[in-house]
Design an enzyme around this catalytic site. Structure first.
Site, PDB file in Angstrom:
ATOM      1  CE  LYS A 117      -3.413  -0.579  -0.615  1.00  0.00           C
ATOM      2  NZ  LYS A 117      -3.901  -0.929  -1.996  1.00  0.00           N
ATOM      3  CG  HIS A 159       4.590  -6.741  -1.369  1.00  0.00           C
ATOM      4  ND1 HIS A 159       4.635  -5.414  -1.750  1.00  0.00           N
ATOM      5  CD2 HIS A 159       3.355  -7.187  -1.747  1.00  0.00           C
ATOM      6  CE1 HIS A 159       3.499  -5.074  -2.320  1.00  0.00           C
ATOM      7  NE2 HIS A 159       2.703  -6.124  -2.337  1.00  0.00           N
ATOM      8  CE  LYS A 192     -10.818   9.079   0.493  1.00  0.00           C
ATOM      9  NZ  LYS A 192     -10.917   9.808   1.787  1.00  0.00           N
ATOM     10  CB  SER A 236      -3.561   2.799   2.131  1.00  0.00           C
ATOM     11  OG  SER A 236      -3.873   2.302   0.852  1.00  0.00           O
TER      12      SER A 236
END
Length: 331
Positions: A77, A141, A298, A171
């Site tokens: 995120k 990741h 967003k 997030s």
């Protein structure tokens, strides 16, 4: 050990060997309730969602990097999907016209163009690696210390992206809440925040992962490029040029004059990517499925202010300051 149910026997066979390795290690692996709806395992000081530790171990043992590979490493995120699109557009700008309506990024998810290595392993589809064009665009990741040795030894380029930890935490919570299977309950927000402050985060502690890549970028700037999400949002064009130079495909004076950089900025605009049909529909993943619509929300800097109290924010800031003290890395 609890495991996710597999959709096919092939998925079981894919992880059988590594699951046996994992079972042999359970006595030294710490477990924790996750920040969302799945448990985490702590392996060599870092936390892994339950379904991703076995494939990570398999990846560490068998993945063979090529010197031309481009590896995108990110904390979850932190703008992963967005940066996948940006790098894809930069590297492949000679193959596709950035303003053409049939550009792959306007037809497909960035995850299709730039897959996670662990997703390839989850699907038992390692042959895909052999058929990918050069340079192969692959994402992870995992912390730097958990990368397959072939990546760190091959000389391939590693781009790392992180984000203000407070925004990343908020997030992640939105993302996991949207992705949770029917009937699953989320860890309460206050409890999840407490765990986050204690270092529990997918592929975290957050600050420890950042610090590993930051240190390596200082030590070997020709191999590791360290980026912040906030810097991309502030000046995407400048960071696109920086990326291209690092990746060995700098923009020519003629390209700059023709506005190629600005074309990529427009193509990869966050709202443009968010509204691509493939990013609003469909799913990704193998053992656990994730909706594509959850990858662009967003993208706002400072969204944490609507979810975290000033006292909570101050606590995180103090932790970050303490953990990064003397490193030169600041948020």
């Amino acid at each position: 050990m609890k495991t996710f149910s597999h959709d096919t026997q092939e998925s079981c066979n894919c992880l059988e060997k590594t699951n046996l390795q994992l079972q042999a290690m359970t006595s030294i692996i710490q477990t924790s309730k996750g920040l969302g709806f799945t448990p985490y395992y702590k392996y060599e000081n870092f936390w892994y969602p339950e379904h991703l530790l076995p494939v990570t171990l398999d990846m560490q043992a068998t993945f063979k990097a090529q010197p031309s590979d481009i590896i995108l490493a990110t904390m979850m995120k932190s703008g992963t999907t967005w940066l996948k699109a940006i790098i894809f557009a930069v590297v492949n700008r000679h193959l596709y016209t950035n303003t053409h309506k049939n550009h792959p990024l306007l037809k497909s998810s960035p995850h299709d163009c730039f897959p996670f290595i662990h997703s390839i392993y989850e699907k038992n589809n390692q042959n895909q690696l052999d058929s990918m064009p050069s340079p192969r665009l692959l994402a992870v990741h995992v912390p730097f210390s958990h990368l397959p040795a072939s990546i760190t030894d091959s000389g391939c380029k590693v781009v790392y992206l992180c984000r203000n930890p407070k925004d990343a935490f908020v997030s992640l919570r939105h993302y996991l809440d949207k992705m949770k299977p029917v009937g699953c309950e989320m860890t309460p927000f206050d409890k999840a925040f407490e765990m986050f402050c204690q270092g529990v985060f997918p592929f975290g502690p957050f600050w420890d992962q950042m610090l590993e890549y930051w240190t390596e970028s200082i030590k070997s700037p020709e191999k590791v490029l360290f980026l912040k999400y906030e810097d991309l949002k502030e000046d995407l064009a400048d960071n696109i040029k920086k990326l291209a130079e690092f990746l060995g495909c700098s923009f020519s004076a003629e390209e700059v004059k023709r506005g190629v950089v600005e074309e990529i900025v427009q193509l990869c605009d966050f709202e443009t990517m968010k509204n691509v049909k493939a990013n609003k529909e469909g799913e990704h993943g193998a053992l656990v499925r994730f909706k594509n619509s959850g990858f662009f929300r967003k993208g706002k800097i400072g969204d944490w202010k609507d979810h975290i109290t000033p006292d909570m924010a101050e606590r995180v800031d103090k932790i970050i300051e303490q953990k990064l003290l003397g490193s030169g890395l600041m948020f």
